[in-house]
Write a protein that holds these residues in place. Structure first.
Motif, mmCIF file in Angstrom:
data_model
loop_
_atom_site.group_PDB
_atom_site.id
_atom_site.type_symbol
_atom_site.label_atom_id
_atom_site.label_comp_id
_atom_site.label_asym_id
_atom_site.label_seq_id
_atom_site.Cartn_x
_atom_site.Cartn_y
_atom_site.Cartn_z
ATOM 1 N N ARG A 1 41.034 29.571 78.447
ATOM 2 C CA ARG A 1 41.443 29.723 77.047
ATOM 3 C C ARG A 1 40.325 30.397 76.281
ATOM 4 O O ARG A 1 39.136 30.197 76.577
ATOM 5 N N ARG A 2 40.742 31.215 75.297
ATOM 6 C CA ARG A 2 39.748 31.987 74.551
ATOM 7 C C ARG A 2 40.021 31.878 73.045
ATOM 8 O O ARG A 2 40.599 32.780 72.440
ATOM 9 N N PRO A 3 39.627 30.765 72.435
ATOM 10 C CA PRO A 3 39.838 30.617 70.993
ATOM 11 C C PRO A 3 38.944 31.566 70.207
ATOM 12 O O PRO A 3 37.978 32.133 70.752
ATOM 13 N N MET A 4 39.287 31.742 68.926
ATOM 14 C CA MET A 4 38.379 32.474 68.053
ATOM 15 C C MET A 4 37.150 31.589 67.817
ATOM 16 O O MET A 4 37.281 30.408 67.504
ATOM 17 N N VAL A 5 35.977 32.136 68.006
ATOM 18 C CA VAL A 5 34.719 31.396 67.832
ATOM 19 C C VAL A 5 34.007 31.945 66.600
ATOM 20 O O VAL A 5 33.740 33.141 66.506
ATOM 21 N N LEU A 6 33.739 31.065 65.658
ATOM 22 C CA LEU A 6 33.115 31.481 64.402
ATOM 23 C C LEU A 6 31.830 30.684 64.180
ATOM 24 O O LEU A 6 31.869 29.533 63.740
ATOM 25 N N PRO A 7 30.673 31.277 64.509
ATOM 26 C CA PRO A 7 29.400 30.589 64.268
ATOM 27 C C PRO A 7 29.022 30.634 62.791
ATOM 28 O O PRO A 7 29.199 31.658 62.125
ATOM 29 N N ILE A 8 28.521 29.538 62.289
ATOM 30 C CA ILE A 8 28.001 29.469 60.921
ATOM 31 C C ILE A 8 26.552 29.026 61.033
ATOM 32 O O ILE A 8 26.259 27.900 61.461
ATOM 33 N N ILE A 9 25.650 29.907 60.682
ATOM 34 C CA ILE A 9 24.208 29.649 60.858
ATOM 35 C C ILE A 9 23.538 29.561 59.491
ATOM 36 O O ILE A 9 23.735 30.420 58.640
ATOM 37 N N ILE B 1 22.417 37.004 66.598
ATOM 38 C CA ILE B 1 22.431 35.640 67.122
ATOM 39 C C ILE B 1 23.871 35.137 67.246
ATOM 40 O O ILE B 1 24.247 34.516 68.247
ATOM 41 N N LYS B 2 24.685 35.423 66.226
ATOM 42 C CA LYS B 2 26.102 35.019 66.258
ATOM 43 C C LYS B 2 26.831 35.655 67.432
ATOM 44 O O LYS B 2 27.631 35.001 68.111
ATOM 45 N N VAL B 3 26.568 36.941 67.685
ATOM 46 C CA VAL B 3 27.214 37.643 68.801
ATOM 47 C C VAL B 3 26.859 36.979 70.120
ATOM 48 O O VAL B 3 27.715 36.798 70.999
ATOM 49 N N SER B 4 25.610 36.571 70.257
ATOM 50 C CA SER B 4 25.175 35.899 71.485
ATOM 51 C C SER B 4 25.918 34.581 71.688
ATOM 52 O O SER B 4 26.357 34.254 72.797
ATOM 53 N N ILE B 5 26.106 33.822 70.606
ATOM 54 C CA ILE B 5 26.800 32.536 70.689
ATOM 55 C C ILE B 5 28.270 32.744 71.048
ATOM 56 O O ILE B 5 28.817 32.071 71.926
ATOM 57 N N VAL B 6 28.935 33.685 70.367
ATOM 58 C CA VAL B 6 30.364 33.953 70.615
ATOM 59 C C VAL B 6 30.579 34.367 72.061
ATOM 60 O O VAL B 6 31.490 33.866 72.753
ATOM 61 N N LYS B 7 29.751 35.289 72.541
ATOM 62 C CA LYS B 7 29.896 35.793 73.917
ATOM 63 C C LYS B 7 29.754 34.659 74.929
ATOM 64 O O LYS B 7 30.544 34.546 75.870
ATOM 65 N N ALA B 8 28.756 33.805 74.716
ATOM 66 C CA ALA B 8 28.504 32.713 75.662
ATOM 67 C C ALA B 8 29.626 31.679 75.635
ATOM 68 O O ALA B 8 30.122 31.242 76.686
ATOM 69 N N VAL B 9 30.063 31.278 74.442
ATOM 70 C CA VAL B 9 31.089 30.236 74.316
ATOM 71 C C VAL B 9 32.440 30.727 74.846
ATOM 72 O O VAL B 9 33.117 30.023 75.604
ATOM 73 N N ARG B 10 32.845 31.935 74.468
ATOM 74 C CA ARG B 10 34.138 32.453 74.921
ATOM 75 C C ARG B 10 34.135 32.671 76.438
ATOM 76 O O ARG B 10 35.132 32.414 77.123
ATOM 77 N N GLY B 11 32.997 33.123 76.958
ATOM 78 C CA GLY B 11 32.890 33.319 78.401
ATOM 79 C C GLY B 11 32.997 32.009 79.157
ATOM 80 O O GLY B 11 33.693 31.911 80.178
ATOM 81 N N TYR B 12 32.343 30.985 78.628
ATOM 82 C CA TYR B 12 32.376 29.676 79.276
ATOM 83 C C TYR B 12 33.789 29.094 79.256
ATOM 84 O O TYR B 12 34.296 28.612 80.271
ATOM 85 N N LEU B 13 34.441 29.133 78.092
ATOM 86 C CA LEU B 13 35.782 28.562 77.983
ATOM 87 C C LEU B 13 36.807 29.341 78.814
ATOM 88 O O LEU B 13 37.729 28.761 79.388
ATOM 89 N N GLY B 14 36.642 30.654 78.870
ATOM 90 C CA GLY B 14 37.546 31.458 79.686
ATOM 91 C C GLY B 14 37.453 31.089 81.161
ATOM 92 O O GLY B 14 38.467 31.030 81.866
ATOM 93 N N HIS B 15 36.237 30.799 81.614
ATOM 94 C CA HIS B 15 36.032 30.412 83.018
ATOM 95 C C HIS B 15 36.443 28.959 83.256
ATOM 96 O O HIS B 15 37.063 28.641 84.279
ATOM 97 N N LYS B 16 36.134 28.081 82.290
ATOM 98 C CA LYS B 16 36.339 26.645 82.469
ATOM 99 C C LYS B 16 37.807 26.230 82.342
ATOM 100 O O LYS B 16 38.338 25.503 83.188
#
Length: 555
Positions: free
Chosen positions: A544-552, A526-541
């Motif tokens: 920028r590609r910050p480190m994304v750390l999900p805490i579930i 689940i964390k991998v899915s969140i990181v991939k989606a967020v980094r992809g969105y920010l890279g396109h938008k």
């Protein structure tokens, strides 16, 4: 037919780089080590304190090691001693000042029981099949020696760091007579430092600095003098203290390393002064400017050094003003120029008069220039040669210098870190390599920071981090706590634009887990899915590609 034994020279540091000098000499079942230095971290090592040699090879041959020889007391030659002695219970040989500096490092790391053996010029020590003679040389720290190592197949001469100074401050001229005698008997292999091989001529004598400093003190008259120099250059510290006494100035010391080295040097008799000249840095306010000298660290613009803090107004014991003459008796090490000149600029802004190496002869190198290197080659006449202590360009130019003196390139080897060079009486060649490189020291941790951690630190420094806190209910596959997004070093979250971006990111997180089978997916998936989606969105938008750390967390 009896197999000819060879001498092995194993390079664990100090070649192809400036710093962390360490070389092992091996013959049969015996190994001796010359120097155990450190290097300081580069810009791509955030958070790292020190870099020391990788000693895996020594660890694998622990029972063969007969001793560690220290040529002098600079960090790039003794800085790793505590880390070596924490693993290897071996005797350490050096002059009294060198051992005093090494012992201080051992005390700092609470390492007891080290066998420290003091030597002096012409001392001879037998270590297994090696017979080591120590030869006094001139350098920018007292107690420096070269080592002549007699092996079963011939003599190896290791210069250590040196320069040929005919008017040294301590009065002890480099023992060129003994070096010539060793050369006459025959030298199989020479290992010589290469730091200043690019410079023609000779290195200036320390006596030149003494004359310049005396003139500056005389001209300063009613001004307060603040002098920054290398804490390890005890000969220069002695001349500065002598000049201060001549001009009736009290001396205050600022900087822990400066204070430690002066105390060590005084203890072993290398520095001498009347205690009455010294004043605590906390008690300088009542002393007239014309009667005060402040000795400080900070010639390299180090962020926490005394001089750097003075230049920014961050040193509450000393406030810089128009009645200050500040002498920086040192030249910037390559890579430090920006920091050094930033300090100088700040000192000028505060109204001080600043004197540094570009405008006065207040610093000289401790390393031999080309003519001095030629002299050593000519006196020793080695059969084989390995240039050391320098970046690759230095080593190559030193090899070329030896060639101009008549040595064939087949008799010269330019090593890399990890190389094993084998020497017999008739030939020299590379004979493989060993595990080598740098071990990173961070706080009390040794080797626990590697490439992965460094990559993360660099990414955090360059791009920042987004923490995404979200609650999940696995029983019905729903979000029990809406995503909370925390930004550190990525974007300021207090304005309208960033608020809109955060709202969009929450939608992206919802989208990333919308079709996830919560009952069968692991939290990591689940964390991998969140990181991939967020980094992809920010890279396109916003590119920028910050480190994304999900805490579930699960309800």
């Amino acid at each position: 037919m009896k197999k000819t034994k060879s001498l092995k020279v194993v390079f664990l540091g100090g070649v192809g780089e400036i710093g962390k000098n360490m070389t092992a000499f091996e013959y049969g079942d015996d190994i001796i080590i010359v120097d155990a230095g450190l290097a300081f971290p580069t810009a791509d090592m955030p958070g790292v304190d020190l870099v020391i040699p990788d000693v895996t090879y020594l660890r694998q041959n622990k029972d063969k090691i007969k001793g560690l020889i220290l040529t002098h007391g600079h960090e790039d030659h003794i800085g790793a001693v505590p880390y070596i002695l924490s693993e290897f219970k071996i005797p350490v040989y050096g002059t009294r000042l060198t051992l005093g500096m090494a012992e201080h490092k051992l005390l700092e790391r609470k390492i007891d029981g080290a066998e420290l053996v003091a030597i002096s010029n012409k001392s001879v020590v037998k270590l297994g099949k090696f017979v080591c003679e120590f030869v006094h040389v001139s350098h920018s720290v007292a107690g420096s020696v070269a080592v002549s190592i007699t092996t079963p197949i011939g003599v190896v001469f290791v210069t250590g760091d040196f320069k040929v100074d005919f008017t040294p401050l301590g009065g002890e001229i480099m023992d060129l007579n003994r070096i010539a005698e060793i050369g006459k008997k025959g030298v199989l292999l020479l290992l010589s430092e290469s730091t200043n091989v690019e410079r023609e001529g000779y290195t200036m004598s320390e006596s030149v600095v003494a004359a310049s400093l005396d003139r500056i003190f005389m001209e300063a008259k009613d001004k307060r003098i603040i002098l920054a120099t290398f804490a390890s250059n005890v000969d220069r510290l002695q001349q500065i203290i002598d000049i201060a006494m001549r001009y009736k100035r009290k001396v205050a010391i600022s900087g822990r390393s400066m204070l430690n080295n002066i105390e060590i040097a005084k203890k072993v008799g290398v520095i001498n002064y009347n205690e009455k000249i010294m004043v605590d840095i906390d008690n300088i306010n009542g002393i007239p400017d014309k009667n005060l000298l402040i000795l400080s660290t900070g010639t390299q613009g180090e962020p926490m050094s005394a001089l750097t803090r003075m230049s920014t107004g961050g040193f509450n014991k000393v406030k810089i003003g128009k009645n200050d003459t500040i002498i920086i008796s040192g030249s910037p090490i390559p890579g430090n120029e920006k920091d050094v000149y930033s300090v100088i600029n700040n000192l000028y802004r505060l109204g001080a008069t600043v004197i540094y190496d570009k405008i006065a002869a207040i610093h000289v190198s401790g390393h031999a220039c080309r003519e001095e290197l030629k002299l050593i080659h000519t006196l020793l006449k080695p059969r084989f040669f390995i240039p050391v202590h320098g970046e690759y360009r230095h080593l190559k130019q030193h090899a070329d210098l030896a060639h101009t003196l008549g040595m064939h390139y087949d008799s010269i080897v330019i090593p890399d870190i990890g190389d094993v060079v084998a020497i017999t009486g008739k030939k020299i060649l590379k004979a493989g390599s060993v595990k080598s490189g740098g071990v990173l020291v961070d706080g009390l941790g040794v080797g626990d920071v590697g490439n992965v951690v460094l990559k993360d630190r660099i990414e955090l420094a360059e791009e920042g981090i987004l923490l995404i806190v979200i609650g999940l209910d696995r029983s019905d596959g729903t979000i029990s706590h809406e995503p909370e997004i925390i930004s550190r070093g990525f974007i300021y979250t207090g304005d309208k634009t960033s608020s809109e971006l955060m709202a969009e990111l929450r939608s992206v997180v919802h989208g990333a887990i919308k079709n996830v089978d919560f009952k069968n997916y692991s939290l990591n998936q689940i964390k991998v899915s969140i990181v991939k989606a967020v980094r992809g969105y920010l890279g396109h938008k916003i590119k920028r590609r910050p480190m994304v750390l999900p805490i579930i967390y699960e309800d």
